[in-house]
Scaffold this active site. Structure first.
Site: not given
Ligand code: PGA
Ligand code: ZN
Length: 409
Positions: A40, A154, A163, A205, A240, A282, A310, A335, A363, A386
């Protein structure tokens, strides 16, 4: 430090897709680093170079690997570098705004491998090495924000929000891990009883992906698991939403075929915040829907809620500064592969902290056995990470690295 030899290769991530590994040696030792991969992804992220040929369903990384072996290597070996000078050189060598020439996946693999090699050569733990770069006096173990119910892109269910996390607050990482593991297993029992044994298969995840459709159903399951496992006093909840993924033509599809406006969505979040012990949300809105973010921040001003960007921020200093000025959120999801070098990731964290925001290292949904982000979170002293559910090797290796670090510091 001088690099004597390096080689990049394709390895697999946790979804079975190719990703980039960089192996690096000096006269003293050798190390490896592997980059993760998101699904995502934010549209403003640095470019993850993919081959777009028929092999690996267009997910090959031959070009990124070649860029390391043919272009980056000859420019950097047998020269003296520090982390910052190397990262700045890689940025210049790429010479694009979004690392689209060499690929952020190629550049980050080199940057991370260099950090690890430099630390090892100094006989330092990676987190001590990164701490020196940050200039931080203190380091600490982060609280794991643990994603136990997966939806969105996911998971194979119809839950739009991505999430649902449990957030422990015991005094140690080890104790937090126990609370998470016990609650996770209780949740599994509850889901199996209610939805049958097929419902306890896990998402990308490691969280469960039961056949539910609404945020409330997910939150009710979490509350039941929290209460049954007797951890109510120690656990809070985070979400999230990854709202860019259910934003369609100016509306948000919060449930299948059910669309709401940004304002209605904001009010829905507030309803959830009042009903459940939610401490952090998030990506509640789409990455460029600035007005919705800003209005939401105004509305929840008095409540002590963390609003994390994010896809909104993509670990990019410029986007962070713009968001701070426009008051869009109060937390950064960090990230490293969204931005592409270790130095820029640390700069992003610093810029967030300067604005009195919280920082949560994260992650990706496509992970590997590399535990770099654990050391980064410890070094940044940011207190939040995370790393997914306590399930699947690419997630448990992060828990295990942090358990080991806790013994060291
Ligand atoms: P992604 O999802 O690693 O698929 O981008 C993680 C997140 O959105 O926090
Ligand atoms: Zn996110």
């Amino acid at each position: 430090m001088k690099i004597n030899e390096m080689i990049a290769r394709m390895v697999l991530d946790s979804r079975g897709n190719p990703t980039v590994e960089c192996e690096m040696h000096n006269s003293y030792t050798g190390v490896r680093a592997i980059v993760p991969s998101g699904k995502s992804t934010g549209k403003h992220e640095a470019v993850e170079l993919r081959d777009k040929k028929s092999s690996f369903n267009g997910m090959g990384v031959e070009k990124a690997v070649k860029n390391i072996n043919k272009i980056i290597k000859k420019n950097i070996i047998n020269k003296d570098w520090e982390q910052e000078t190397l990262d700045n050189f890689l940025i210049k060598l790429d010479n694009t705004e979004n690392k689209s020439r060499l690929g952020a996946n190629a550049i980050l693999a080199v940057s991370m491998a260099f950090a690890r090699l430099n630390a090892m050569s100094k006989n330092d733990e990676l987190f001590f090495y990164l701490q020196k770069i940050t200039g931080n006096k203190k380091i600490s173990l982060p609280i794991p924000f643990c994603n136990v119910i997966n939806g969105g892109v996911h998971a194979g269910n119809d839950l739009m929000m991505q999430e649902f996390m449990i957030v422990p607050k015991a005094g140690s990482f080890k104790e937090n891990t126990r609370i998470i593991s016990e609650t996770y297993h209780e949740l599994k029992r509850i889901i199996r009883k209610k939805y049958g044994k097929n419902a306890v298969n896990v998402g990308d995840e490691g969280g469960f992906a039961p056949p539910i459709e609404t945020a409330e159903e997910a939150l009710d399951l979490l509350m039941k698991a929290i209460i049954n496992s007797k951890h109510k006093s120690q656990l809070r909840i985070a979400m999230d939403c990854a709202a860019s993924d259910f934003y369609k033509k100016g509306k948000y599809e919060i449930e299948k075929n059910s669309y709401v406006s940004a304002e209605e969505l904001g009010n829905y979040y507030i309803k959830l915040i009042k009903k459940y012990p939610i401490v952090s949300i998030e990506d509640p809105f789409a990455e460029d829907d600035f007005e919705a973010w800003n209005k939401f921040m105004e509305k929840i001003n008095k409540r002590n809620i963390q609003v994390v960007g994010d896809d909104l921020l993509v670990s990019n200093k410029k986007r962070i500064e713009e968001a701070a000025e426009k008051k869009l959120c109060n937390g950064l999801l960090l990230k490293p592969n969204q931005i592409g070098t270790v130095t820029e990731a640390i700069e992003a964290a610093k810029s967030a902290m300067k604005n009195n925001w919280n920082v949560m290292v994260s992650h990706r949904s496509g992970e590997t056995e590399d535990t770099f982000i654990c050391d980064l979170a410890v070094a940044l002293n940011c207190k939040q990470i995370k790393i997914g559910a306590p399930c699947r090797g690419e997630r448990t290796c992060k828990f295990n690295r942090l358990l080991r670090i806790e013994e060291l510091i």
